[in-house]
Design a protein around this motif. Structure first.
Motif, PDB file in Angstrom:
ATOM      1  N   GLY A 103     -49.901  24.309  41.828  1.00 46.12           N
ATOM      2  CA  GLY A 103     -51.168  24.903  40.919  1.00 46.12           C
ATOM      3  C   GLY A 103     -52.151  24.007  41.380  1.00 46.12           C
ATOM      4  N   GLU A 104     -52.069  22.645  41.610  1.00 47.71           N
ATOM      5  CA  GLU A 104     -53.361  21.701  41.749  1.00 47.71           C
ATOM      6  C   GLU A 104     -54.323  22.035  42.922  1.00 47.71           C
ATOM      7  OE1 GLU A 104     -53.477  20.788  39.063  1.00 47.71           O
ATOM      8  OE2 GLU A 104     -51.640  19.997  38.155  1.00 47.71           O
ATOM      9  N   GLN A 105     -53.624  22.850  43.899  1.00 50.15           N
ATOM     10  CA  GLN A 105     -54.454  23.025  45.076  1.00 50.15           C
ATOM     11  C   GLN A 105     -55.906  23.735  44.772  1.00 50.15           C
ATOM     12  OE1 GLN A 105     -52.722  26.133  48.007  1.00 50.15           O
ATOM     13  NE2 GLN A 105     -50.975  25.827  46.366  1.00 50.15           N
ATOM     14  N   ALA A 106     -55.971  24.466  43.767  1.00 49.57           N
ATOM     15  CA  ALA A 106     -57.339  25.236  43.482  1.00 49.57           C
ATOM     16  C   ALA A 106     -58.084  24.441  42.623  1.00 49.57           C
ATOM     17  CB  ALA A 106     -56.620  26.335  42.660  1.00 49.57           C
ATOM     18  N   ILE A 107     -57.818  23.332  42.211  1.00 45.80           N
ATOM     19  CA  ILE A 107     -58.813  22.215  41.623  1.00 45.80           C
ATOM     20  C   ILE A 107     -59.014  21.099  42.627  1.00 45.80           C
ATOM     21  CG2 ILE A 107     -59.067  20.914  39.544  1.00 45.80           C
ATOM     22  CD1 ILE A 107     -57.340  22.779  38.037  1.00 45.80           C
ATOM     23  N   PRO A 108     -60.374  21.024  43.070  1.00 47.82           N
ATOM     24  CA  PRO A 108     -60.675  19.984  44.029  1.00 47.82           C
ATOM     25  C   PRO A 108     -60.128  18.554  43.729  1.00 47.82           C
ATOM     26  CG  PRO A 108     -62.301  21.616  43.962  1.00 47.82           C
ATOM     27  CD  PRO A 108     -61.330  22.069  42.942  1.00 47.82           C
ATOM     28  N   PHE A 109     -60.422  18.113  42.453  1.00 45.79           N
ATOM     29  CA  PHE A 109     -60.550  16.769  42.024  1.00 45.79           C
ATOM     30  C   PHE A 109     -58.816  16.541  41.752  1.00 45.79           C
ATOM     31  CE2 PHE A 109     -61.798  18.818  38.099  1.00 45.79           C
ATOM     32  CZ  PHE A 109     -60.933  18.674  37.358  1.00 45.79           C
ATOM     33  N   LYS A 110     -58.026  17.619  41.703  1.00 45.21           N
ATOM     34  CA  LYS A 110     -56.660  17.368  41.746  1.00 45.21           C
ATOM     35  C   LYS A 110     -55.720  17.630  42.840  1.00 45.21           C
ATOM     36  CE  LYS A 110     -54.848  18.307  37.568  1.00 45.21           C
ATOM     37  NZ  LYS A 110     -54.111  18.885  36.548  1.00 45.21           N
ATOM     38  N   PRO A 136     -50.663  38.676  20.596  1.00 44.00           N
ATOM     39  CA  PRO A 136     -51.279  39.850  21.030  1.00 44.00           C
ATOM     40  C   PRO A 136     -52.263  39.661  22.068  1.00 44.00           C
ATOM     41  CG  PRO A 136     -50.974  40.134  18.763  1.00 44.00           C
ATOM     42  CD  PRO A 136     -50.971  38.447  19.185  1.00 44.00           C
ATOM     43  N   GLY A 137     -52.143  40.657  23.213  1.00 42.58           N
ATOM     44  CA  GLY A 137     -53.160  40.291  24.379  1.00 42.58           C
ATOM     45  C   GLY A 137     -52.976  39.418  25.259  1.00 42.58           C
ATOM     46  N   LEU A 138     -51.964  38.365  25.134  1.00 43.07           N
ATOM     47  CA  LEU A 138     -51.901  37.321  26.054  1.00 43.07           C
ATOM     48  C   LEU A 138     -51.289  37.622  27.472  1.00 43.07           C
ATOM     49  CD1 LEU A 138     -52.885  34.248  26.081  1.00 43.07           C
ATOM     50  CD2 LEU A 138     -50.492  33.585  25.082  1.00 43.07           C
ATOM     51  N   ASN A 139     -50.614  38.943  27.269  1.00 47.00           N
ATOM     52  CA  ASN A 139     -50.188  39.395  28.594  1.00 47.00           C
ATOM     53  C   ASN A 139     -51.085  40.279  29.349  1.00 47.00           C
ATOM     54  OD1 ASN A 139     -50.178  41.323  26.732  1.00 47.00           O
ATOM     55  ND2 ASN A 139     -47.954  41.997  27.320  1.00 47.00           N
ATOM     56  N   GLY A 140     -52.487  40.099  28.894  1.00 49.52           N
ATOM     57  CA  GLY A 140     -53.545  41.321  29.496  1.00 49.52           C
ATOM     58  C   GLY A 140     -53.807  41.024  30.859  1.00 49.52           C
ATOM     59  N   ASP A 141     -54.601  41.838  31.399  1.00 51.49           N
ATOM     60  CA  ASP A 141     -55.105  41.659  32.754  1.00 51.49           C
ATOM     61  C   ASP A 141     -56.236  40.614  32.984  1.00 51.49           C
ATOM     62  OD1 ASP A 141     -53.456  43.559  33.719  1.00 51.49           O
ATOM     63  OD2 ASP A 141     -55.145  45.007  33.649  1.00 51.49           O
ATOM     64  N   ASN A 142     -56.795  40.282  31.722  1.00 51.85           N
ATOM     65  CA  ASN A 142     -57.813  39.225  31.668  1.00 51.85           C
ATOM     66  C   ASN A 142     -57.371  37.629  31.690  1.00 51.85           C
ATOM     67  OD1 ASN A 142     -57.304  40.013  28.988  1.00 51.85           O
ATOM     68  ND2 ASN A 142     -59.257  39.207  28.554  1.00 51.85           N
ATOM     69  N   VAL A 143     -55.992  37.647  31.371  1.00 54.65           N
ATOM     70  CA  VAL A 143     -55.443  36.377  31.165  1.00 54.65           C
ATOM     71  C   VAL A 143     -54.716  35.939  32.457  1.00 54.65           C
ATOM     72  CG1 VAL A 143     -53.676  35.153  29.719  1.00 54.65           C
ATOM     73  CG2 VAL A 143     -55.130  37.075  28.759  1.00 54.65           C
ATOM     74  N   ASN A 159     -50.770  29.323  37.587  1.00 50.88           N
ATOM     75  CA  ASN A 159     -50.957  30.273  38.622  1.00 50.88           C
ATOM     76  C   ASN A 159     -52.327  30.748  38.917  1.00 50.88           C
ATOM     77  OD1 ASN A 159     -48.144  31.241  38.344  1.00 50.88           O
ATOM     78  ND2 ASN A 159     -48.438  32.480  36.794  1.00 50.88           N
ATOM     79  N   TYR A 160     -53.178  29.810  38.452  1.00 47.88           N
ATOM     80  CA  TYR A 160     -54.513  29.956  38.765  1.00 47.88           C
ATOM     81  C   TYR A 160     -54.710  30.057  40.202  1.00 47.88           C
ATOM     82  CZ  TYR A 160     -59.427  28.714  39.654  1.00 47.88           C
ATOM     83  OH  TYR A 160     -60.686  28.462  40.225  1.00 47.88           O
ATOM     84  N   TYR A 161     -54.051  29.117  41.110  1.00 52.68           N
ATOM     85  CA  TYR A 161     -54.107  28.989  42.418  1.00 52.68           C
ATOM     86  C   TYR A 161     -53.984  30.325  42.986  1.00 52.68           C
ATOM     87  CZ  TYR A 161     -49.272  28.821  43.526  1.00 52.68           C
ATOM     88  OH  TYR A 161     -47.848  28.783  43.575  1.00 52.68           O
ATOM     89  N   LEU A 162     -52.938  31.312  42.442  1.00 52.12           N
ATOM     90  CA  LEU A 162     -52.809  32.500  42.952  1.00 52.12           C
ATOM     91  C   LEU A 162     -53.570  33.579  42.512  1.00 52.12           C
ATOM     92  CD1 LEU A 162     -48.785  32.413  42.463  1.00 52.12           C
ATOM     93  CD2 LEU A 162     -50.203  31.936  44.792  1.00 52.12           C
ATOM     94  N   GLU A 163     -54.627  33.318  41.510  1.00 48.61           N
ATOM     95  CA  GLU A 163     -55.230  34.498  40.951  1.00 48.61           C
ATOM     96  C   GLU A 163     -56.812  33.934  40.828  1.00 48.61           C
ATOM     97  OE1 GLU A 163     -52.419  36.920  38.353  1.00 48.61           O
ATOM     98  OE2 GLU A 163     -52.244  34.726  37.570  1.00 48.61           O
ATOM     99  N   LYS A 164     -57.042  33.073  41.571  1.00 48.70           N
ATOM    100  CA  LYS A 164     -58.700  32.588  41.431  1.00 48.70           C
ATOM    101  C   LYS A 164     -59.551  33.748  41.205  1.00 48.70           C
ATOM    102  CE  LYS A 164     -59.944  29.128  44.000  1.00 48.70           C
ATOM    103  NZ  LYS A 164     -60.231  28.393  45.164  1.00 48.70           N
ATOM    104  N   ASP A 165     -59.465  34.568  42.023  1.00 49.97           N
ATOM    105  CA  ASP A 165     -60.270  35.951  41.904  1.00 49.97           C
ATOM    106  C   ASP A 165     -60.493  36.663  40.523  1.00 49.97           C
ATOM    107  OD1 ASP A 165     -61.164  35.371  44.549  1.00 49.97           O
ATOM    108  OD2 ASP A 165     -59.905  36.850  45.447  1.00 49.97           O
ATOM    109  N   LYS A 166     -59.478  36.408  39.931  1.00 51.67           N
ATOM    110  CA  LYS A 166     -59.393  37.190  38.475  1.00 51.67           C
ATOM    111  C   LYS A 166     -60.230  36.675  37.549  1.00 51.67           C
ATOM    112  CE  LYS A 166     -55.816  38.700  36.488  1.00 51.67           C
ATOM    113  NZ  LYS A 166     -54.376  38.717  36.090  1.00 51.67           N
ATOM    114  N   VAL A 167     -60.665  35.221  37.858  1.00 51.94           N
ATOM    115  CA  VAL A 167     -61.441  34.516  36.716  1.00 51.94           C
ATOM    116  C   VAL A 167     -63.103  34.844  36.878  1.00 51.94           C
ATOM    117  CG1 VAL A 167     -61.979  32.185  35.763  1.00 51.94           C
ATOM    118  CG2 VAL A 167     -59.536  32.776  36.858  1.00 51.94           C
ATOM    119  N   SER A 168     -63.554  34.992  35.767  1.00 54.89           N
ATOM    120  CA  SER A 168     -65.004  35.722  35.674  1.00 54.89           C
ATOM    121  C   SER A 168     -65.856  34.406  35.574  1.00 54.89           C
ATOM    122  CB  SER A 168     -65.289  36.867  34.636  1.00 54.89           C
ATOM    123  OG  SER A 168     -65.055  36.065  33.417  1.00 54.89           O
TER     124      SER A 168
END
Length: 649
Positions: A429-436, A490-497, A502-511
């Motif tokens: 998961g750290e591959q998506a954060i440059p300083f890590k 409630p809502g923590l399983n939503g599409d905006n979460v 898993n951020y490195y796999l879903e970077k495009d989802k983050v606004s």
């Protein structure tokens, strides 16, 4: 052979001493300073490891030259203390027998006396001395050094240098940077004297010149003297690079190597020792500029761990020598690997500050990626097992990889199974954060080293009770890690979460508008990353403080980054539900608030996979459980436990 990094590997002669390459081990404080302030055997082994790894020089740090006015618990070198000279001699021998040049750093902290006392309350009873009288920010009085005391301190530098030479050291480093006493004389911020040591720059440099003359008289001509200085103090009121250049010019005739560092006690730890939030080599420009104005060789230091970058520094004439401290803790064999064109095998420093936090906490050393550090006397060689076994490692995170690598080095037949399609575990998961990113690279490097050692790696292969029993192994190391903690909000399983892992796999989802739910270490670092990308970031934490799980060196630097990046922090806020507009939270009084953000990052911690561990506990004659599956912890813990689990087979 053709060297991949010819400039880095080229010998250099400084004074009358030839160094085998351009990679020097910069000063690092020891691990077992005795009650009498001599070098303990653990520290001798600590320094020796870097010599064995191929560094051209290894510098012992710090020798307090004048304990009467500097009562920090650091090394003393004198004839009156039993074992003082002997301990230094044994350490010089241990360094020199591997082809490295033994050096020793002579130091005086001035008004920061007592910095290295483990019991900080003892500082209350100390007298802090400096160029000028005053009161420190912590309220302690600073007394002005008299001419008599200055003369005594100057003479003490010479006495210590002469004894170091007698003990077998072939270079002396004089510490004139980082806000210590010599730097305090340089600095217009600290030095308000009106005598011959104050006012003009020539006067402010006079004390350093007298110290260097004292050292030169003690060691003789041709004996290398290295002078460590801050190229700039990097704070308002201190001297800048322009004055740093003039300081260098005023002392160069008295030294053989100018070691240019940066910053001072005033600027904070993360500049002098560049943190993960700064680029590698962030202080090199200071050495490069000073080198244009002096004729002696120049060394640079600070967050360097990449051979390609270090080669370019020397090839382009920015410096003649590169110095490393943390990088040689992470991989003491870095110089040896560079010299033999094995740079892909280097385990890089993560700049996580575990090494320095451990020294402050326990007066020992530890390294996140190297289980030997501070424990070198326990044995640094991995010996073949007299009874090779079949070993199964369940889990390809850092602990599992290190266990597999160590077991393979011992001659065991090792199978490592990883349930996903990639090794690295939580480090992926750290591959998506440059300083890590170097944390991600750690998993890649350990995987390469394990394969090279003969480990059979099976991806997409979860280890079940049936699988383990079918393999019929002699030893099973369970390293199945932890899972993200996702409470039933409630809502923590939503599409905006997005789960932070898993951020490195879903970077495009983050606004561009983000709420980070969870202000532990992972959440804080994620928030900094999003803010650096220009996003609006809110950081929500249920507790009264951020990141209590961060070490004491990294945490204050990280908190400054949060402040610098204008991250809006909400402490004492408990998440109640997630909506498309953000996270509804309750404050400590139960009052509800909407923390706005169209994307939510869940960083609420990790939970050990105990169910998997319980299933596998009876699947081999020898079973060991390591890392996060025991208790969600750190890379440091996982690697240390993995190493020793493999040694115990």
């Amino acid at each position: 052979m053709q060297r991949k990094y010819p400039n880095l590997c080229k010998p250099i002669t400084i004074g009358n001493v030839t160094f085998r390459n351009r990679m020097f081990g910069s000063p690092m404080g020891g691990t077992d300073i005795t009650a009498d302030c001599t070098i303990g055997p653990k520290s001798t082994a600590f320094y020796e490891l870097r010599a064995k790894g191929g560094a051209a020089s290894v510098t012992v740090s710090e020798v307090v030259v004048h304990p009467e006015t500097e009562a920090s618990h650091m090394y003393h070198l004198d004839l009156g203390t039993v074992d003082s000279l002997a301990s230094f001699t044994y350490t010089a021998d241990a360094i020199r027998r591997h082809g490295a040049i033994a050096s020793v750093e002579l130091s005086h902290s001035g008004q920061y006396a007592g910095t290295y006392l483990t019991d900080k309350n003892k500082k209350q009873g100390l007298a802090q001395w400096g160029p000028s009288p005053g009161v420190r920010p912590d309220g302690r009085e600073v007394k002005e050094l008299s001419q008599e005391l200055i003369d005594d301190i100057v003479a003490a530098y010479g006495r210590c240098a002469g004894l170091a030479k007698r003990a077998g050291y072939e270079m002396i480093m004089v510490h004139g940077g980082h806000g210590w006493l010599i730097n305090q004389f340089f600095s217009p911020y600290f030095n308000r004297r009106t005598d011959k040591y104050g006012g003009s720059l020539e006067n402010r440099v006079r004390f350093a010149q007298e110290v260097l003359d004292s050292v030169r008289e003690a060691v003789g001509s041709g004996f290398p003297i290295e002078f460590r200085m801050s190229g700039s103090e990097l704070f308002e009121g201190g001297y800048d690079l322009t004055e740093g250049i003039e300081i260098a010019k005023l002392i160069e005739s008295r030294v053989d190597l100018l070691h240019v560092s940066a910053g001072t006690y005033q600027t904070g730890f993360g500049i002098t020792h560049p943190s993960m939030f700064l680029p590698h080599g962030s202080n090199v420009y200071l050495a490069a500029e000073i080198k244009k104005h002096v004729s002696v060789p120049v060394a640079t230091v600070g967050g360097l761990n990449d051979p390609a970058q270090m080669e370019e520094i020397i090839a382009s004439g920015q410096a003649d020598v590169v110095e490393m401290a943390r990088a040689l803790l992470a991989d003491p064999e870095l110089p040896k690997k560079v010299m033999s064109n094995r740079d892909e095998d280097i385990i890089k420093c993560l700049r996580c500050f575990t090494c320095m936090a451990e020294r402050a906490e326990t007066s020992t050393r530890r390294c996140t990626v190297n289980p030997l550090i501070g424990r070198e006397m326990d044995g640094t060689e991995i010996y073949p097992s007299p009874n090779p076994r079949k070993v199964l490692v369940a889990g390809g995170g850092p602990g599992g990889l290190y266990a597999a690598l160590t077991a393979a080095k011992r001659g065991h037949k090792v199978i490592l199974c990883e349930k996903s399609d990639e090794i690295g575990g939580i480090l992926r998961g750290e591959q998506a954060i440059p300083f890590k990113y170097e944390m991600y690279e750690l998993g890649v490097t350990l995987g390469k080293l394990a394969k090279d050692a003969g480990v059979e790696i099976r991806l997409n292969t979860p280890v079940t009770k049936e699988y383990a029993e079918k393999e019929n192994v002699d030893a099973l190391i369970i390293a199945v890690g932890s899972a993200p903690l996702v409470p039933p909000i409630p809502g923590l399983n939503g599409d905006n979460v997005v789960i932070v892992n898993n951020y490195y796999l879903e970077k495009d989802k983050v606004s561009d508008s983000v709420v980070v739910l969870g202000g532990g270490l992972a959440g804080c670092e994620a928030a900094i990353h999003f803010a650096q990308e220009g996003k609006t970031v809110h950081l929500v934490e249920m507790r009264a403080e951020l990141a209590p799980d961060a070490n004491i060196r990294h945490r204050p630097i990280m908190l400054k980054e949060i402040e610098k990046n204008n991250i809006q922090v909400h402490l004492g806020f408990k998440g109640l539900c997630v909506t498309k507009e953000g996270v509804v939270c309750a404050d400590s009084n139960g009052e509800e608030h909407l923390v706005p953000g169209t994307s939510v990052i869940c960083a609420l911690g990790q939970r050990a996979r105990r169910n998997v561990v319980d299933e596998l506990m009876d699947c081999a004659p020898y079973v060991s459980q390591i890392g996060d599956c025991v208790k969600a912890s750190t890379i440091t813990t996982a690697i240390y436990q993995g190493y020793h689990a493999a040694l115990d087979i």
